[in-house]
Design a protein around this motif. Structure first.
Motif, mmCIF file in Angstrom:
data_model
loop_
_atom_site.group_PDB
_atom_site.id
_atom_site.type_symbol
_atom_site.label_atom_id
_atom_site.label_comp_id
_atom_site.label_asym_id
_atom_site.label_seq_id
_atom_site.Cartn_x
_atom_site.Cartn_y
_atom_site.Cartn_z
ATOM 1 N N HIS A 5 43.410 30.487 53.302
ATOM 2 C CA HIS A 5 44.379 31.583 53.403
ATOM 3 C C HIS A 5 43.754 32.938 53.095
ATOM 4 O O HIS A 5 44.009 33.907 53.789
ATOM 5 C CB HIS A 5 45.562 31.354 52.447
ATOM 6 C CG HIS A 5 46.500 30.310 52.906
ATOM 7 N ND1 HIS A 5 47.611 30.592 53.662
ATOM 8 C CD2 HIS A 5 46.503 28.967 52.725
ATOM 9 C CE1 HIS A 5 48.253 29.474 53.918
ATOM 10 N NE2 HIS A 5 47.605 28.478 53.360
ATOM 11 N N LEU A 45 44.060 37.990 57.059
ATOM 12 C CA LEU A 45 45.430 38.473 56.955
ATOM 13 C C LEU A 45 45.465 39.665 56.009
ATOM 14 O O LEU A 45 44.543 39.867 55.220
ATOM 15 C CB LEU A 45 46.340 37.365 56.412
ATOM 16 C CG LEU A 45 46.376 36.057 57.188
ATOM 17 C CD1 LEU A 45 47.126 34.997 56.400
ATOM 18 C CD2 LEU A 45 47.022 36.262 58.549
ATOM 19 N N THR A 71 50.328 39.361 53.055
ATOM 20 C CA THR A 71 50.617 38.201 53.905
ATOM 21 C C THR A 71 49.827 36.984 53.442
ATOM 22 O O THR A 71 50.355 35.869 53.395
ATOM 23 C CB THR A 71 50.290 38.514 55.376
ATOM 24 O OG1 THR A 71 51.036 39.663 55.778
ATOM 25 C CG2 THR A 71 50.635 37.351 56.285
ATOM 26 N N LEU A 110 51.435 35.709 50.120
ATOM 27 C CA LEU A 110 52.737 35.069 50.352
ATOM 28 C C LEU A 110 52.585 33.728 51.058
ATOM 29 O O LEU A 110 53.221 32.743 50.659
ATOM 30 C CB LEU A 110 53.658 36.001 51.141
ATOM 31 C CG LEU A 110 54.138 37.235 50.393
ATOM 32 C CD1 LEU A 110 54.939 38.145 51.323
ATOM 33 C CD2 LEU A 110 54.955 36.856 49.173
ATOM 34 N N SER A 111 51.756 33.663 52.083
ATOM 35 C CA SER A 111 51.588 32.388 52.793
ATOM 36 C C SER A 111 50.888 31.364 51.906
ATOM 37 O O SER A 111 51.234 30.184 51.920
ATOM 38 C CB SER A 111 50.821 32.590 54.104
ATOM 39 O OG SER A 111 49.487 32.946 53.874
ATOM 40 N N LEU A 139 53.426 30.142 49.194
ATOM 41 C CA LEU A 139 54.436 29.292 49.822
ATOM 42 C C LEU A 139 53.842 27.918 50.135
ATOM 43 O O LEU A 139 54.473 26.885 49.886
ATOM 44 C CB LEU A 139 54.978 29.954 51.090
ATOM 45 C CG LEU A 139 56.116 29.238 51.784
ATOM 46 C CD1 LEU A 139 57.355 29.190 50.889
ATOM 47 C CD2 LEU A 139 56.450 29.940 53.097
ATOM 48 N N PHE A 140 52.625 27.916 50.661
ATOM 49 C CA PHE A 140 51.931 26.657 50.946
ATOM 50 C C PHE A 140 51.754 25.829 49.674
ATOM 51 O O PHE A 140 52.031 24.629 49.662
ATOM 52 C CB PHE A 140 50.572 26.956 51.596
ATOM 53 C CG PHE A 140 49.656 25.774 51.655
ATOM 54 C CD1 PHE A 140 49.874 24.759 52.577
ATOM 55 C CD2 PHE A 140 48.581 25.665 50.789
ATOM 56 C CE1 PHE A 140 49.025 23.662 52.636
ATOM 57 C CE2 PHE A 140 47.732 24.576 50.835
ATOM 58 C CZ PHE A 140 47.961 23.565 51.760
#
Length: 119
Positions: free
Chosen positions: A51, A56, A60, A63-64, A67-68
């Motif tokens: 990530h 990114l 972003t 957050l990704s 969340l993952f």
């Protein structure tokens, strides 16, 4: 070495939260440690080397990644313990564990390794 220290701190912080929930469903301390470590061995490197290296924007990527980690660890714990019916509790436990790791981990790193008093 810095990554190993970061991983171990994150794992230890998350273990505190998962251990209390694992006790509620009858897991031994050894199985709790193993399961939490397995979940972190999957999510932590994916976040750090996946990530965060995807190009990114910082927000972003964070957050990704979070969340993952949140959903991935909850799903792994629920599936390996065959307790999908307790999905909301796994989501809450994973959320709290990951928030603690996110908030306390960097402060702990600074306090233990980087603060001027340790020089």
């Amino acid at each position: 070495m810095a990554y190993v220290i970061t991983f171990l701190q994150s794992n230890a912080l998350e273990l505190i939260f998962f251990y209390f929930w694992h006790r509620q469903i009858g897991l031994t301390p050894a199985r709790s440690l193993g399961l939490t470590t397995l979940a972190n061995l999957i999510t932590h490197p994916t976040i750090f080397f996946g990530h965060m290296a995807m190009g990114l924007t910082w927000l972003t990527a964070i957050l990704s990644a979070e969340l993952f980690a949140w959903w991935g660890e909850a799903a792994l714990h629920a599936s390996t313990t065959h307790t999908w019916r307790r999905w909301p509790a796994w989501l809450l436990t994973s959320l709290l564990a990951n928030l603690a790791s996110w908030e306390i981990g960097p402060r702990l790193t600074w306090w233990l390794w980087l603060s001027p008093t340790n020089s």
